[in-house]
Design an enzyme around this catalytic site. Structure first.
Site, PDB file in Angstrom:
ATOM      1  CE  LYS A  71     -10.929   0.896 -11.607  1.00  0.00           C
ATOM      2  NZ  LYS A  71     -10.736   1.757 -10.460  1.00  0.00           N
ATOM      3  CB  THR A  73      -1.180  -1.428 -10.983  1.00  0.00           C
ATOM      4  OG1 THR A  73      -0.795  -0.083 -10.707  1.00  0.00           O
ATOM      5  CG2 THR A  73       0.043  -2.326 -10.929  1.00  0.00           C
ATOM      6  NE  ARG A  94     -10.862   6.288 -16.012  1.00  0.00           N
ATOM      7  CZ  ARG A  94     -11.191   6.616 -14.769  1.00  0.00           C
ATOM      8  NH1 ARG A  94     -12.013   7.623 -14.559  1.00  0.00           N
ATOM      9  NH2 ARG A  94     -10.702   5.957 -13.747  1.00  0.00           N
ATOM     10  CE  LYS A 105      -7.080   7.426  -8.160  1.00  0.00           C
ATOM     11  NZ  LYS A 105      -8.345   7.320  -8.900  1.00  0.00           N
ATOM     12  CB  ALA A 273     -16.012   6.740 -12.106  1.00  0.00           C
ATOM     13  CG  PHE A 301     -14.225   5.754  -8.125  1.00  0.00           C
ATOM     14  CD1 PHE A 301     -13.059   5.993  -7.419  1.00  0.00           C
ATOM     15  CD2 PHE A 301     -14.857   6.848  -8.711  1.00  0.00           C
ATOM     16  CE1 PHE A 301     -12.533   7.276  -7.294  1.00  0.00           C
ATOM     17  CE2 PHE A 301     -14.340   8.121  -8.592  1.00  0.00           C
ATOM     18  CZ  PHE A 301     -13.184   8.348  -7.884  1.00  0.00           C
ATOM     19  CG  PHE A 381      -0.067  -4.543  -1.255  1.00  0.00           C
ATOM     20  CD1 PHE A 381       0.479  -3.272  -1.180  1.00  0.00           C
ATOM     21  CD2 PHE A 381      -1.220  -4.720  -2.013  1.00  0.00           C
ATOM     22  CE1 PHE A 381      -0.108  -2.199  -1.838  1.00  0.00           C
ATOM     23  CE2 PHE A 381      -1.815  -3.668  -2.671  1.00  0.00           C
ATOM     24  CZ  PHE A 381      -1.249  -2.390  -2.578  1.00  0.00           C
ATOM     25  CD1 TRP A 409       3.157  -1.293  -8.150  1.00  0.00           C
ATOM     26  CD2 TRP A 409       4.669  -2.503  -7.030  1.00  0.00           C
ATOM     27  NE1 TRP A 409       4.031  -0.413  -7.549  1.00  0.00           N
ATOM     28  CE2 TRP A 409       4.969  -1.135  -6.858  1.00  0.00           C
ATOM     29  CE3 TRP A 409       5.481  -3.457  -6.413  1.00  0.00           C
ATOM     30  CZ2 TRP A 409       6.045  -0.695  -6.094  1.00  0.00           C
ATOM     31  CZ3 TRP A 409       6.569  -3.026  -5.658  1.00  0.00           C
ATOM     32  CH2 TRP A 409       6.840  -1.654  -5.507  1.00  0.00           C
TER      33      TRP A 409
END
Length: 556
Positions: A71, A73, A94, A105, A273, A301, A381, A409
């Site tokens: 998200k 990215t 954030r 993570k 979140a 999230f 991807f 990405w």
């Protein structure tokens, strides 16, 4: 050879932060530099007149899976793409917590060619905002224990203290502890514990405050304990709010950095979140809207957690009106929602994608509940097949929802031009008419049940005896008009992480409440929510190293 995120970031050429500021028409005297590439922005740059007519874009996602959605990215890539098509856009995000950075993570600066820079500094300490929140929070804890030790004139019941300490680290050994041992001089023995800093109410209050005065009032309204006759004790009764706010004098100012392509990014605050509101500060969002034409911001999230809280809580408190919501999905995550194991997600499976689309459809429905136009971004991807992508696009078209690939990405802004054009078209169309899901004045149960039924898809809500007693207390002490911020698992639309995709016929079970009277919300707790995470069996910290010249490796 594929470069790592850190290698890509290190190979990028950064502009001096003054050059980024000039793109936003910020004067040099208004910057508070933190080195060559980071600066703080004073609150006087927020201009309510300049905000009018600007476009606010929320980036949310489908329900998270181990496959990942990307998200942040996608948010950065969209910002790059919009700037490439001539739309003056800032990303407002954030700050990363050290817990995930050293845990499982990893960092939160984007990935590949859609990153914010300087990546290493942002992920490690940054401008010290988290440290200041931690100190402010723990000062209140120290004043509380000192008050009890010095005679306890407020009649605080040590068994009813609700204010723990915090640290910005995954540290399971500190979840439940006993303090005050060692004799009379060491204080009053009692049970306590630590939460992670991102779970601090001080962090939540910082991100919902409008200025220093408002922040000081919010900090004074924090409930730290209850008396022997069950009356709340506030931080202001300990005369703590002034010193707590003084520690946050610089923290309240948003941080200006840059994307890989030299566009502006404003990064500020970092509440989780699943236990708090999960989005950057109201101040940072308004700062972005004052300085740019479009603001791209993300909420933690999926739409049922950070998305709902952004729209119901932050937008109502901040008088913000988003123009659309981008829902990030990946082919791999859709297959994961269909029950495909992680090791087989790279294999083509069109039928699994179609099955997993039920989860995406629910998040589209959620955004429409707020009278917002959704746009689906397929975060592509290399293993995604054309047939799998076609299945998602075809279903979105059948639903009348705009959809585009997000290839930030791999390609940076160039890979998000198509998405940017779709977002601009929807934003300028005026088709959204943002409406919150509930009114703060509604009874607590009505607010909870509205979110549970409409956003989670629950058939019912159950309350434990303790939860029912707490609702009576909130009604009695006048806190029932606060909004709700439901704490639940991020891995399911329900409160059971095992119920993937789009569960139906389930009951949300509210076992108890926390209260964040300072930040300004009630926290119904559904399921077992961890406020202090632990490290995994192989922490990311094991891969992080530094050489004699100070070069850091292993960040992601």
């Amino acid at each position: 050879m594929t470069l790592s995120d850190q290698e890509i970031a290190r190979a990028s050429t950064m502009l001096p932060i003054m050059e980024i500021a000039r793109k936003l028409q910020i004067n040099e005297e208004d910057l508070r530099p933190y080195g060559k590439y980071i600066a703080k922005l004073p609150l006087r740059l927020i201009d309510s007149e300049k905000i009018k007519g600007k476009k606010l874009i929320l980036v949310t996602a489908i329900t998270p899976t181990v496959a990942g959605e990307g998200k942040t990215t996608a948010s950065i890539g969209l910002c790059e793409g919009l700037n490439k098509i001539g739309v003056k856009t800032a990303a407002v995000l954030r700050e990363p917590s050290l817990g995930p950075v050293f845990g499982m993570k990893g960092g939160a600066a984007g990935g590949g060619y859609s990153q914010v820079l300087p990546m290493e500094s942002i992920n490690l300490h940054f401008t010290g905002d988290f440290a200041a929140v931690e100190k402010s929070h723990n000062l209140l804890a120290a004043l509380l224990d000192n008050h009890i030790h010095q005679g306890n004139s407020l009649n605080i019941d040590p068994r009813k203290i609700v204010w723990k300490r915090v640290m910005d680290m995954n540290e399971r050994a500190l979840r439940d502890i006993v303090i005050g041992l060692g004799g009379h001089a060491q204080g009053v023995p009692r049970e306590s514990g630590f939460d992670i800093t991102a779970a601090s109410e001080v962090m939540a209050a910082l991100c919902l405050a409008n200025d220093l005065v408002d922040l000081k009032e919010k900090l004074g309204n924090i409930i730290v304990a209850y008396t022997y006759d069950n009356q709340p004790v506030y931080a202001r009764e300990l005369k703590a709010q002034g010193a707590m706010t003084a520690l946050l004098k610089h923290t309240i100012m948003p941080n200006l950095v840059q994307t890989i392509e030299g566009n502006a990014a404003i990064i500020h605050g970092g509440p989780f979140a699943n236990i708090a509101q999960g989005s950057n500060s109201i101040i940072a969002t308004k700062m972005g809207l004052s300085l740019a034409d479009y603001v791209v911001t993300e909420a933690g999230f999926a739409s049922d957690l950070g998305g709902e809280k952004f729209l119901d809580l932050k937008c109502q408190y901040g008088s913000l009106k988003p123009d659309l919501a981008v829902i990030v999905a990946t082919i791999r995550a859709l297959k994961s929602h269909a029950g495909i194991p992680f090791e087989k997600l790279k294999e083509e499976n069109v039928e699994a994608v179609k099955s997993g689309l039920e989860n995406l459809e629910k998040h589209i429905e959620n955004i429409k509940h707020f009278m917002l136009c959704p746009v689906v971004a397929i975060n592509k991807f290399a293993t995604d097949s054309e047939e799998e992508i076609k299945a998602v696009m075809q279903r979105c078209q059948e639903l009348g929802v705009k959809v585009a690939l997000s290839e930030g990405w791999e390609k940076g802004g160039e890979g998000c031009i198509g998405l940017a054009k779709v977002v601009q078209e929807v934003a300028e169309s005026g088709r959204s008419n943002f409406t919150p899901l509930y009114n703060f004045e509604w009874p607590i149960e009505q607010k909870i049940e509205t979110v549970a039924r409409k956003i989670y898809g629950a058939s019912d809500v159950e309350y434990s005896l303790k939860a029912k007693q707490q609702i009576k207390l909130f009604n009695k002490i006048g806190l029932d008009k606060l909004p709700i911020c439901i704490a639940k698992t991020q891995y399911s639309l329900s409160d059971d992480p095992k119920l993937i995709n789009k569960p139906i016929g389930f009951t949300i079970k509210i076992r108890e409440f926390d209260i964040a009277a300072g930040a300004g919300f009630i926290i119904p707790i559904a399921g077992n929510i961890m406020r202090m995470p632990g490290l995994p069996s192989k922490p990311a910290a094991e891969n992080i190293d530094i050489d004699a010249e100070g070069n850091i490796t292993g960040l992601f």
